[in-house]
Design an enzyme around this catalytic site. Structure first.
Site, PDB file in Angstrom:
ATOM      1  CB  ALA A  71      39.068  35.293  45.826  1.00  0.00           C
ATOM      2  CB  CYS A 131      27.914  41.338  42.386  1.00  0.00           C
ATOM      3  SG  CYS A 131      27.802  39.599  42.237  1.00  0.00           S
TER       4      CYS A 131
END
Ligand SMILES: Cc1cc2nc3c(=O)[nH]c(=O)nc-3n(C[C@H](O)[C@H](O)[C@H](O)COP(=O)(O)O)c2cc1C
Length: 304
Positions: A71, A131
């Site tokens: 992440a 995204c």
């Protein structure tokens, strides 16, 4: 005779089918101490946004059985610095390179695509469609055929470069998403991006990633990636770039066998910085061993 390793991705001809995957190979130059980076079919650089982005706070990476969770939060130097400082050095090194791009809105994608397209040395633009769209409640652009069609069509208008749309595997029907990208003007699709996962610590009772969830990559995802690439190859007529858990030449050849035109190598670069070039050498050795004249006589030849 030397086998012909070259492949076509639409109008773009690559000297071979092996590329680095975005986010796992820096901006390419970091790997120059390990081998001649101009040997790769292409380098796909870390996802670029219009402005520099610091990414998430640590922990950003967790090792898992047969893979890793990340992440990073799309940390990058931004389009301007890439154009001014990095692209000229990649050109000097003789490397073929593509820019992976992302934005929080469609307008941000358009802006970064347009700016990077001014680089005559840029081979292609790869759109990271995983995204979250901040204007649409954070749902990923790539989550639906409608979302991907909109994003692809808009970026298509913003660039004259070959356009690759990189698909998220976190969907119910990836072939339909790929078909939507094709319909909206993509020159190729690349897949897969990471699978959403999570890791927690039972002693501290806390998530291991600051972002709580992260993207799973590495050998753990290869069977899922291979199945998705196979499904997409049967559905679309544009070239497919296979990604997910490729560590060896055999892995790469499996993706070519189910119909991929090229491959990208990601997490394997963290374990072995020479992974891409060793995979390339392994593919060439296989073609010689099988006395095949080139990739074209092997690609898509799965016997069902
Ligand atoms: C640390 C890390 C950073 C990544 N950053 C990006 C990125 O910026 N843009 C993108 O499209 N994919 C990104 N990816 C996804 C990879 O390019 C690739 O699609 C995925 O890791 C699956 O391939 P692999 O199993 O060979 O790693 C990243 C992956 C990792 C592990």
């Amino acid at each position: 005779m030397k086998p012909d390793l070259s492949v076509s991705l639409g109008t773009l001809r690559l000297k071979n089918p092996v590329m680095s995957a975005s986010g796992t190979f820096g901006y390419g130059l970091e790997f120059a101490p390990f081998y001649d980076i101009s040997r790769l079919g292409a380098i796909v650089v870390k996802g670029l946004s219009i402005a520099p982005t610091p990414g998430n706070p640590p922990g950003r990476i967790v090792e898992t059985s047969s893979g890793m969770l990340n992440a990073i939060g799309l940390q990058n130097i931004g389009a301007e610095r890439f154009v001014a400082d990095v692209a000229p050095r990649l050109s000097e090194a003789g490397a073929t390179f593509a820019a992976n791009i992302y934005g929080r809105t469609v307008e941000e994608y358009e802006a970064v695509a347009a700016r990077l397209s001014e680089l005559s040395s840029l081979a292609a633009i790869e759109v990271n469609a995983s995204c979250p769209n901040v204007k649409e409640g954070g749902m990923a652009f790539g989550a639906t055929p409608g979302g991907i069609a909109l994003l692809t069509a808009r970026v298509r208008k913003a660039t004259g470069k070959p356009l690759w749309v990189k698909l998220s595997p976190n969907v119910a029907d990836i072939a339909s998403v790929a078909a939507a990208a094709e319909g909206a003007g993509a020159d190729a699709v690349s897949l897969i991006n990471t699978l959403v996962g999570m890791a927690v610590d039972h002693r501290t009772r806390r998530p291991k990633l600051s972002n709580v969830t992260g993207g799973l990559s590495g050998p753990a995802i290869k069977p899922v990636a291979l199945r998705m690439v196979w499904e997409v190859c049967r559905r679309v007529n544009i070239p497919v770039i296979g990604i997910g858990g490729i560590q060896t030449a055999a892995d790469a050849l499996e993706f070519l066998l189910v119909g991929a035109s090229a491959v990208q190598v990601g997490t394997a670069n963290f374990r072995n910085p020479r992974a891409c070039v060793e995979i390339l050498e392994g593919i060439e050795a296989f073609l010689r061993e099988e006395r095949l004249p080139g990739i074209a006589s092997f690609r898509g030849k799965l016997r069902l």
